[in-house]
Design a protein around this motif. Structure first.
Motif: not given
Length: 362
Positions: A145-148, A153-157
């Protein structure tokens, strides 16, 4: 002895005759000089008796005319002036091109900003695919889950980066568009401040523009007379450029506070200007209506403008008497006379330029 006495008497008689003739000659000359005036033909004029009637009372003020819309148009861009398209006095419509700047540097910046915006959108699309793939891997247990969460976070930014890049691109494009300096409203160019080849900044003045329609008459009212000014109040005014002509306006805007330094209030009236006789910047002598009171009145046709002052002719003892008068409010064809005539005087209602002070009247 007798001969000498006779000669003396003859000389004395001749001297007395000469002395008696001299005054007679001078008198004859004076009569001849005054003869033309004495024999001048009386003029025929049409008169009317000055009467009193209720006329608007007025508060005397001064003011200045301004354009209904008036601005010193700034460049809002930086660059060298390539072309100008207007001169002083030119009438323009909203959107007309006034000047063009060299914005090649701004165009390059805009192109770079657009490329960066396109790159941000491509990166956003890549991030969206990565998020979908990492979501499948997480669901199958291939990643933690941490890797996901790191990829998420990159997808949201990514969309935020796209929005910022797009805003920069629009701003750069605006800079290019501002190189085409256009009229913000219909009006007349009163001044052009730039020439071809000049370098202008964002705050440099390009042209001064005033609207061509109704004007504003700005004036101040003393604190003691504030009760006299109300929205919708009527006023008349004159300008030095048109002696004898009166203009009218209606009070529309009144300041909310008295200025402490001058103890007065600023107000503005709207003035129609259908024949474009009035120009912004003109000085105006204002009569602000405050009520009615009896006043001597004369027909408008009796007023003869001369050298910026109002004149009229009054018949006194069958002779013309030219007077400089101070006029007041107007009502229809009647003009109130504040100073110069009184009720009962007989004024010439249609004076001509040929009339002179002191002329006899039939």
């Amino acid at each position: 002895m007798s001969h000498t006495t006779t000669s003396g008497r003859a000389a004395g008689l001749l001297l007395l005759a000469a002395l008696a003739a001299a005054p007679a000659g001078c008198s004859s000359k004076a009569s001849a000089e005054s003869a033309p005036e004495a024999t001048a033909q009386p003029v025929r004029v049409e008169t009317r008796e000055v009467r009193e009637q209720p006329m608007p009372r007025a508060l005397a003020l001064t003011g200045t005319l301004r354009g209904g819309r008036q601005t010193d148009l700034a460049a809002n861009a930086a660059g060298r002036v390539l072309e100008t398209f207007v001169e002083r006095g030119a009438e323009v419509k909203r959107g007309d091109l006034l000047a063009r700047l060299d914005v090649r540097a701004a165009a390059l910046t805009a192109a770079e900003a657009q490329a960066n915006a396109a790159l941000a959108r491509a990166q956003e699309e890549t991030a969206r695919r990565e998020c979908a793939r990492y979501g499948s891997l997480r669901d199958s247990g291939a990643i933690s889950q941490a890797e996901y969460d790191r990829i998420a976070d990159q997808c949201r930014s990514a969309p935020l980066s796209v929005a910022a890049a797009s805003a920069r691109a629009r701003a750069a494009a605006q800079g290019v568009g501002d190189g085409q300096i256009r009229a913000p409203f219909d009006g007349v160019v009163t001044e052009r401040f730039v020439e071809v080849g000049e370098y202008v900044r964002h705050d440099s003045r390009v042209v001064s523009l005033v609207s061509a329609g109704a004007l504003r008459l700005s004036f101040t009212v003393p604190e003691a007379s504030l009760a006299a000014v109300k929205p919708g109040g009527a006023l008349t005014f004159t300008v030095p450029a048109y002696p004898g002509r009166s203009f009218s306006g209606e009070v529309r805007w009144i300041g909310a506070a008295v200025r402490e330094a001058t103890r007065d209030l600023v107000a503005e009236a709207e003035v129609q200007n259908p024949d474009h006789a009035l120009r912004p910047g003109m000085f105006a002598s204002i009569a602000l209506a405050t009520g009615e009171a009896p006043s001597p009145v004369v027909p408008r046709s009796a007023i003869l403008p001369k050298e910026g002052r109002a004149h009229l002719f009054v018949v006194v003892d069958r002779r013309l008497e030219e007077r400089v008068v101070q006029t007041g409010a107007e009502k229809g064809d009647a003009v109130a006379v504040v100073r110069g005539v009184r009720a009962g005087d007989k004024v010439v209602i249609t004076p001509s330029e040929a009339l002179r002070n002191g002329q006899a009247v039939e």
